[in-house]
Design a protein around this motif. Structure first.
Motif, PDB file in Angstrom:
ATOM      1  N   VAL A   1      35.862 109.925  59.665  1.00  0.00           N
ATOM      2  CA  VAL A   1      34.495 110.230  59.249  1.00  0.00           C
ATOM      3  C   VAL A   1      34.461 110.737  57.814  1.00  0.00           C
ATOM      4  O   VAL A   1      33.562 110.398  57.040  1.00  0.00           O
ATOM      5  CB  VAL A   1      33.846 111.242  60.217  1.00  0.00           C
ATOM      6  CG1 VAL A   1      32.504 111.734  59.673  1.00  0.00           C
ATOM      7  CG2 VAL A   1      33.649 110.611  61.593  1.00  0.00           C
ATOM      8  N   SER A   2      35.457 111.547  57.435  1.00  0.00           N
ATOM      9  CA  SER A   2      35.485 112.067  56.070  1.00  0.00           C
ATOM     10  C   SER A   2      35.607 110.950  55.039  1.00  0.00           C
ATOM     11  O   SER A   2      35.111 111.067  53.915  1.00  0.00           O
ATOM     12  CB  SER A   2      36.633 113.062  55.905  1.00  0.00           C
ATOM     13  OG  SER A   2      37.896 112.409  56.000  1.00  0.00           O
ATOM     14  N   ARG A   3      36.254 109.862  55.405  1.00  0.00           N
ATOM     15  CA  ARG A   3      36.404 108.727  54.487  1.00  0.00           C
ATOM     16  C   ARG A   3      35.121 107.903  54.383  1.00  0.00           C
ATOM     17  O   ARG A   3      34.879 107.244  53.373  1.00  0.00           O
ATOM     18  CB  ARG A   3      37.561 107.835  54.945  1.00  0.00           C
ATOM     19  CG  ARG A   3      38.918 108.525  54.912  1.00  0.00           C
ATOM     20  CD  ARG A   3      40.036 107.571  55.245  1.00  0.00           C
ATOM     21  NE  ARG A   3      40.172 106.519  54.232  1.00  0.00           N
ATOM     22  CZ  ARG A   3      41.074 105.557  54.297  1.00  0.00           C
ATOM     23  NH1 ARG A   3      41.921 105.506  55.314  1.00  0.00           N
ATOM     24  NH2 ARG A   3      41.136 104.642  53.347  1.00  0.00           N
ATOM     25  N   LEU A   4      34.299 107.959  55.429  1.00  0.00           N
ATOM     26  CA  LEU A   4      33.112 107.109  55.477  1.00  0.00           C
ATOM     27  C   LEU A   4      31.834 107.794  55.014  1.00  0.00           C
ATOM     28  O   LEU A   4      30.934 107.142  54.478  1.00  0.00           O
ATOM     29  CB  LEU A   4      32.879 106.651  56.925  1.00  0.00           C
ATOM     30  CG  LEU A   4      33.843 105.636  57.513  1.00  0.00           C
ATOM     31  CD1 LEU A   4      33.633 105.556  59.013  1.00  0.00           C
ATOM     32  CD2 LEU A   4      33.625 104.281  56.879  1.00  0.00           C
ATOM     33  N   ARG A   5      31.778 109.085  55.207  1.00  0.00           N
ATOM     34  CA  ARG A   5      30.499 109.786  55.169  1.00  0.00           C
ATOM     35  C   ARG A   5      29.686 109.550  53.892  1.00  0.00           C
ATOM     36  O   ARG A   5      28.473 109.350  53.932  1.00  0.00           O
ATOM     37  CB  ARG A   5      30.766 111.282  55.368  1.00  0.00           C
ATOM     38  CG  ARG A   5      29.530 112.129  55.519  1.00  0.00           C
ATOM     39  CD  ARG A   5      29.895 113.492  56.062  1.00  0.00           C
ATOM     40  NE  ARG A   5      31.051 114.029  55.356  1.00  0.00           N
ATOM     41  CZ  ARG A   5      31.939 114.851  55.925  1.00  0.00           C
ATOM     42  NH1 ARG A   5      31.809 115.171  57.189  1.00  0.00           N
ATOM     43  NH2 ARG A   5      32.949 115.327  55.232  1.00  0.00           N
ATOM     44  N   ASP A   6      30.345 109.578  52.755  1.00  0.00           N
ATOM     45  CA  ASP A   6      29.621 109.466  51.491  1.00  0.00           C
ATOM     46  C   ASP A   6      29.305 108.019  51.099  1.00  0.00           C
ATOM     47  O   ASP A   6      28.632 107.793  50.091  1.00  0.00           O
ATOM     48  CB  ASP A   6      30.432 110.125  50.365  1.00  0.00           C
ATOM     49  CG  ASP A   6      30.569 111.624  50.562  1.00  0.00           C
ATOM     50  OD1 ASP A   6      29.692 112.213  51.213  1.00  0.00           O
ATOM     51  OD2 ASP A   6      31.573 112.202  50.084  1.00  0.00           O
ATOM     52  N   GLU A   7      29.762 107.068  51.888  1.00  0.00           N
ATOM     53  CA  GLU A   7      29.581 105.664  51.528  1.00  0.00           C
ATOM     54  C   GLU A   7      28.529 104.954  52.369  1.00  0.00           C
ATOM     55  O   GLU A   7      28.219 103.794  52.114  1.00  0.00           O
ATOM     56  CB  GLU A   7      30.913 104.910  51.665  1.00  0.00           C
ATOM     57  CG  GLU A   7      32.033 105.433  50.794  1.00  0.00           C
ATOM     58  CD  GLU A   7      33.293 104.594  50.945  1.00  0.00           C
ATOM     59  OE1 GLU A   7      33.160 103.365  51.072  1.00  0.00           O
ATOM     60  OE2 GLU A   7      34.391 105.172  50.944  1.00  0.00           O
ATOM     61  N   VAL A   8      28.006 105.645  53.381  1.00  0.00           N
ATOM     62  CA  VAL A   8      27.137 104.970  54.340  1.00  0.00           C
ATOM     63  C   VAL A   8      25.870 105.783  54.578  1.00  0.00           C
ATOM     64  O   VAL A   8      25.785 106.964  54.244  1.00  0.00           O
ATOM     65  CB  VAL A   8      27.865 104.733  55.685  1.00  0.00           C
ATOM     66  CG1 VAL A   8      29.045 103.810  55.492  1.00  0.00           C
ATOM     67  CG2 VAL A   8      28.307 106.055  56.303  1.00  0.00           C
ATOM     68  N   ASP A   9      24.882 105.118  55.175  1.00  0.00           N
ATOM     69  CA  ASP A   9      23.628 105.778  55.524  1.00  0.00           C
ATOM     70  C   ASP A   9      23.680 106.445  56.891  1.00  0.00           C
ATOM     71  O   ASP A   9      22.851 107.307  57.199  1.00  0.00           O
ATOM     72  CB  ASP A   9      22.487 104.753  55.512  1.00  0.00           C
ATOM     73  CG  ASP A   9      22.318 104.104  54.149  1.00  0.00           C
ATOM     74  OD1 ASP A   9      21.990 104.818  53.189  1.00  0.00           O
ATOM     75  OD2 ASP A   9      22.544 102.877  54.040  1.00  0.00           O
TER      76      ASP A   9
END
Length: 540
Positions: free
Chosen positions: A205-213
């Motif tokens: 989740v930490s890898r995804l959080r800033d890249e997705v809505d």
């Protein structure tokens, strides 16, 4: 992305009403345009391809069926601007999945245009190497963030993915639960390791959080589901969603968690009281389609509203999807033997998870007759479908017990038999179905002390005596938490596959009836009904 659920009462409808002739508001006063995205979801489909009699309902004759489900999905997609179709695991099991080594489930999901799925325990039914081969067919991501090749940092499959549609991006992470790892034949998982779900989810989740809505967890964890056709209507076998609630509370930045494994149908999403994560799950077997419409502020990436519910797959009101139905028919045509009528029943034979069942008694008798032993054991979780009254096809019978299990005979002491019975009466994996014995039990007593009395061959069980037992290699391996079998002495280990015994019994020519019951005698039926799948301590 940390978010707040600003409403719990359905979709927030934002309307801009302008009086006729009025000038538009100045730019600084404009309200941001909100985005809508709809998640459609399934879990624990388990090759339930055909509609089943809805005998527990008074408003429908049949529910489910994959071609009918596909039609419902297509109808909703046509109404929604942006939608995604997700699955939380257990697509294998059943006759056709077994014959095709997992090929057919992936083919049908491809036709239905699934966007992603999480791996479930039934995907290991034929060994991880078979799953690894079968999932190469899938054009969609097959996810598990915490499954690795043993002793390495090499993931077994894709851990997470980013899906984008109409400029809207969601990050999806798969989690394979530790309970699910105990609900399969241990050799089929050898060479892989299941790592901590919380740590794995946090990393992904930490890898995804800033890249997705939006961030979605697909999980296959919690307690093993009750294998009972009408489980949604039987409060005594309901599973809770404790594991999903705990995971949602331990991982920051998760908007939605779609669960599987427990078949814990949530008629509407549960909102985590701390993180605001929406937690969803269906009853499994394709009888419901999960629907979750989300309203998102695109500037802050916050959820500002939702509308979630389970849609009944009303088989008789939905035309079968022609492409899905055609593909299923084509696969059945490859194996015409599945439609062969191999026997008849005198009545509908049903399964029960926490109680003795007519189908469980029958299968246990077939095992004991083959082994010529004192006792036979069948686990309730192994019985996957009821048998219809009247004609029984090969597919009907093998769907009822679809596993690749081989029959064996053991020598067990009375104490060892008591041990497995006590495990049975914890109800963690349902009661053992038996032949050759009666057991009286009291569920009001503490676990490990619930067996009140046992008779084998009409005589009281002697803890020090030796008894012969017929079962199959799954239970003998200690699977499904039945470690008491591990100390048994093998007598015969090269017996036939259980499917061959079942087919031989039905091919004998006579009309098969449910055996006499009375093998499980409760002092008092004490499994308290649950009003909700949500544990009381989480109630808001």
């Amino acid at each position: 992305m940390h978010h707040r659920i600003l409403t719990r009462l359905g979709v927030v409808l934002v309307a801009f009403t302008l009086a006729v002739g009025c000038a538009p508001p100045p730019p600084e006063a404009e309200t941001p345009v909100l985005r809508e995205a709809t998640l459609l979801y399934t879990n624990d489909f388990e090759s339930a391809y055909d509609p089943i009699p809805a005998f527990w309902r008074d408003d429908l004759d049949h529910v489910g069926g994959i071609a009918q489900l596909a039609t419902l999905v297509e109808q909703i997609r046509a109404e929604e601007k942006t939608s995604f179709l997700l699955d939380a695991g257990d697509i294998f099991t059943g006759t056709l999945a077994k014959l095709t080594r997992g090929e057919l489930p992936f083919e049908l999901m491809t036709t239905m245009d699934y966007d992603a799925m999480c791996i479930g325990n039934h995907e290991f039914e034929y060994g991880w190497w078979v799953l690894r081969d079968a999932m190469q067919r899938a054009p969609f991501p097959v996810l598990a963030a915490n499954l690795f090749y043993e002793g390495t940092d090499i993931p077994f499959t894709q851990q997470w993915t980013i899906l984008e549609r109409d400029g809207f991006r969601i990050g999806v992470v798969g989690i394979f639960g530790t309970d699910a790892a105990t609900a399969l034949f241990p050799p089929h998982l050898e060479g892989l390791e299941v790592r901590d779900p919380v740590a794995s989810a946090r990393t992904a989740v930490s890898r995804l959080r800033d890249e997705v809505d939006l961030v979605v967890l697909l999980t296959h964890q919690g307690k093993t589901a009750p294998m009972q056709t009408d489980d949604e209507a039987d409060a005594a076998v309901h599973r809770d969603i404790d594991a999903d609630i705990a995971l949602a509370g331990a991982v920051d930045g998760v908007d939605v968690l779609i669960g599987g494994h427990a078949d814990a149908g949530q008629e509407e999403p549960f909102i985590h009281p701390v993180t605001g994560t929406l937690i969803c799950q269906t009853y499994g077997q394709g009888t419901r389609l999960g629907y979750l419409k989300l309203i998102i502020d695109p500037e802050t990436r916050e959820l500002v509203g939702h509308d979630g519910r389970l849609l009944v797959v009303a088989s008789d009101e939905l035309e079968p999807h022609p492409v899905v139905a055609g593909k299923l028919a084509a696969y059945r045509a490859r194996y015409p033997e599945v439609d062969e009528i191999i026997g008849r029943t005198a009545e509908r034979l049903t399964r029960r998870y926490n109680e003795e069942s007519s189908l469980g008694d029958l299968f246990a008798d077939i095992l004991r007759d083959h082994g010529g032993t004192d006792v036979a054991f069948v686990h309730s979780g192994g019985i996957r479908a009821d048998l219809p009254a009247g004609n029984v096809t090969r597919e009907n019978l093998l769907d009822a017990f679809p596993f690749i299990d081989f029959v064996l005979t053991l020598r067990m002491t009375g104490s060892q038999i008591l041990d497995v019975l006590e495990q049975s009466f914890t109800l963690e994996r349902g009661v053992l179905q038996v032949s050759g014995m009666t057991a009286t039990y009291d569920l009001r007593r503490a676990e490990g002390e619930r067996v009140v009395g046992v008779e084998i061959g009409g005589e009281a069980l002697d803890p020090d005596a030796a008894y012969t037992v017929t079962t199959f290699d799954f239970l003998a391996s200690g699977a499904d938490l039945y470690s008491g079998f591990l100390g048994a002495e093998p007598i015969e280990t090269d017996g036939p596959e259980i499917a061959d015994l079942l087919l031989a019994r039905f091919a004998a020519g006579d009309r098969v009836a449910g055996p006499d019951g009375g093998r499980r005698i409760p002092v008092v039926w004490a499994a308290p009904p649950r009003a909700s799948r949500v544990p009381e301590r989480w109630a808001v």
